[in-house]
Design a protein around this motif. Structure first.
Motif, PDB file in Angstrom:
ATOM      1  N   MET A 114      33.732  34.371  33.381  1.00 42.90           N
ATOM      2  CA  MET A 114      33.416  33.008  32.491  1.00 42.90           C
ATOM      3  C   MET A 114      34.443  33.230  31.113  1.00 42.90           C
ATOM      4  SD  MET A 114      30.664  31.281  33.298  1.00 42.90           S
ATOM      5  CE  MET A 114      29.096  30.648  33.966  1.00 42.90           C
ATOM      6  N   GLU A 115      35.155  33.697  30.744  1.00 45.79           N
ATOM      7  CA  GLU A 115      35.445  34.378  30.334  1.00 45.79           C
ATOM      8  C   GLU A 115      36.742  33.389  30.587  1.00 45.79           C
ATOM      9  OE1 GLU A 115      33.953  37.333  31.130  1.00 45.79           O
ATOM     10  OE2 GLU A 115      32.734  36.646  29.382  1.00 45.79           O
ATOM     11  N   GLU A 116      37.365  33.783  31.572  1.00 50.45           N
ATOM     12  CA  GLU A 116      39.063  33.440  32.850  1.00 50.45           C
ATOM     13  C   GLU A 116      38.715  31.926  32.533  1.00 50.45           C
ATOM     14  OE1 GLU A 116      40.943  37.316  35.179  1.00 50.45           O
ATOM     15  OE2 GLU A 116      38.539  36.570  35.562  1.00 50.45           O
ATOM     16  N   ILE A 117      37.213  30.737  33.337  1.00 47.03           N
ATOM     17  CA  ILE A 117      37.127  30.059  33.006  1.00 47.03           C
ATOM     18  C   ILE A 117      37.629  29.177  31.714  1.00 47.03           C
ATOM     19  CG2 ILE A 117      35.666  27.333  33.222  1.00 47.03           C
ATOM     20  CD1 ILE A 117      34.129  28.968  35.289  1.00 47.03           C
ATOM     21  N   ASP A 118      37.052  30.058  30.354  1.00 48.86           N
ATOM     22  CA  ASP A 118      37.440  29.006  29.236  1.00 48.86           C
ATOM     23  C   ASP A 118      38.976  29.343  29.162  1.00 48.86           C
ATOM     24  OD1 ASP A 118      34.817  28.398  28.769  1.00 48.86           O
ATOM     25  OD2 ASP A 118      34.657  30.290  27.477  1.00 48.86           O
ATOM     26  N   LEU A 119      39.734  30.367  29.547  1.00 44.87           N
ATOM     27  CA  LEU A 119      41.128  30.511  29.249  1.00 44.87           C
ATOM     28  C   LEU A 119      41.805  29.401  30.067  1.00 44.87           C
ATOM     29  CD1 LEU A 119      43.451  32.521  27.953  1.00 44.87           C
ATOM     30  CD2 LEU A 119      42.658  33.979  29.852  1.00 44.87           C
TER      31      LEU A 119
END
Ligand SMILES: Nc1ncnc2c1ncn2[C@@H]1O[C@H](COP(=O)(O)OP(=O)(O)OP(=O)(O)O)[C@@H](O)[C@H]1O
Ligand SMILES: [Mg+2]
Lengths: 251, 196
Positions: A114-119
């Motif tokens: 999920m964090e990587e998606i935001d990134l």
């Protein structure tokens, strides 16, 4: 997304005459549109043409390539009569390879968190902001979705991305790949519900003849033809004519 | 033979029409050569036009041979050939800059697309599109789809100010076919046998 849907939205003319006619002038600006179809139906060609016309019209255009490298793509567009190499030199038309971006961001795992998606959304957005991109193509969004795996993550990614692009006043085409006889407009069935528009390219068999077709399934913010059109990919770009219906009346 | 049936006579009748006109040209089998000379040689040259010749009757190579024999210049002619492919498969014709092959005369949309492409490629101000012939197309298509095809083709060409000439051969025609052609045309020209 608070604008009235009066049909008077400002248009981003695709520059493809037949398509602009189908869309009553073009894609409403800031829309995120899914361009979907099975392999070889002309999605990349149409998307590239959309960008070239934008660049020629002085709108900064960005192609984010996920599956093919930029050099191969360039080989495809050079035959276009209206293509001008200076568009690349002047930065009006920019190609970026997404795999290189994954590397830079350290996204090496097969599945993004999920964090990587935001990134990833933040990186694409800042690129669009930096380049002042008015027209964007991601070819293909399906390849990105393969790294997301779950429908929840895909929904989250596509929602955030289209919101970010729309806020940046960028009109975007997300290329989606589907199996030849699929009834869905996207592999995961998620992207299509979120997108502002869906344009479908397919092969139509009619009494033994195979025709390439294009149909606009939905387009928020404008009226549009819902009919099927037959298309040809030519050195002057995509040409379109209405699909004749007389044949279905039978003989 | 009356004056109107000579190549000069045919060209003179066509020359009176304004760009964007669609003509139903009904002829007998025997008048083919006069019509070719009148339309492709005298009329097209007089108006300084590129010609897009759609053939559903014989291959573009065969037509070129006929025109060469008549000493008619084909350097400004472009062919949409929708018969070669089904008659003998793909040939070297595909590499000819002046010819586009359509896989089958039933792919009427593709005929329109090739015409559109050639119109866009043509630098000449005036353009002429010849359809040879409605009877050949009617062997492969029903009248409903043909009528729809003619309607879209002709209105598109009219908007581009191109002349459209639709050939029909009297010996092969039916009243229905004549009707559906005349319905989309502004003018009917009959090139009859002497005494007709
Ligand atoms: N300008 C053109 N003129 C003629 N043929 C073309 C042109 N552009 C593309 N083609 C042909 O059309 C085919 C499909 O084009 P394109 O790559 O745009 O489709 P696609 O839907 O993106 O396919 P894929 O699913 O493989 O990504 C290609 O094989 C190419 O050879
Ligand atoms: Mg592609």
């Amino acid at each position: 997304m608070m604008e009235p849907r009066t049909g008077d939205r400002v248009r981003c003319a695709t520059g493809i005459d037949g398509l602009d006619t189908i869309l009553y002038g073009g894609i409403p600006t800031d829309n995120t549109v899914i361009l979907t179809g099975s392999c070889g139906t002309g999605k990349t060609s149409l998307a590239l043409e959309f960008l070239i016309h934008g660049a020629l019209n002085n709108e900064n255009s960005l192609f984010i390539s996920v599956t093919e490298n930029s050099e191969k793509l360039l080989a495809n567009i050079i035959p276009y009569r209206f293509f001008d190499k200076d568009l690349l030199k002047s930065g009006k038309l920019v190609f970026v390879d997404l795999p290189a971006m994954y590397d830079r961001l350290g996204m090496t795992k097969a599945e993004l968190s999920m964090e990587e998606i935001d990134l990833l959304v933040a990186s694409i957005s800042s690129l669009v902001r930096e380049l002042n991109t008015k027209r964007l193509v991601i070819d293909s969004i399906t390849s990105v979705c393969y790294k997301l795996k779950t429908p929840e993550k895909i929904r989250d990614f596509v929602l955030k991305l289209s919101k970010a692009l729309s806020d940046l006043r960028c009109t975007s085409i997300l290329v989606s790949e589907v199996a030849p006889h699929s009834n869905a407009y996207s592999l995961f069935g998620v992207e299509e519900a979120i997108a502002d528009g869906i344009m479908l390219m397919s092969n139509l068999e009619r009494r033994g003849d195979l025709l390439r077709t294009l149909q606009v399934i939905k387009m928020r913010g404008t009226m549009h033809s819902r009919a099927k059109y037959v298309l040809d990919l030519t050195p002057v770009g995509v040409l379109l004519v209405p699909l004749l219906k007389g044949g279905s009346a039978g003989t | 033979m009356s004056d109107a049936n000579t190549p000069q006579g045919i060209a003179a009748q066509l020359s009176e029409l304004s760009p964007g006109s669609a003509v139903s040209l009904q002829m007998s089998v025997d008048s083919y050569l006069e019509v070719m000379r009148g339309v492709l040689d005298i009329f097209a040259r007089k108006k300084d036009m590129d010609t897009i010749y759609v053939t559903a009757t014989i291959s573009f190579e065969a037509i070129k041979r006929v025109l060469d024999a008549l000493d008619i210049d084909t350097s400004r002619m472009y062919f949409v050939d929708c018969i070669s492919h089904i008659m003998m498969g793909t040939t070297a014709a595909q590499k000819d800059e002046h010819a586009s092959l359509v896989e089958s005369p039933t792919m009427l949309e593709n005929i329109m697309l090739k015409v559109e492409y050639l119109i866009r490629m043509s630098p000449s101000k005036n353009k002429l599109v010849v359809l040879d012939s409605i009877n050949s197309l009617s062997i492969h298509n029903n009248n409903w789809i043909l009528s729809e095809f003619l309607h879209i083709l002709v209105s598109g060409l009219r908007a581009k100010d191109a002349y459209t000439i639709i050939l029909s051969v009297e010996e092969h025609s039916t009243p229905e076919i004549v009707n559906l052609v005349n319905l989309v045309c502004d003018q009917v020209i009959r090139i009859g046998k002497p005494g007709d």
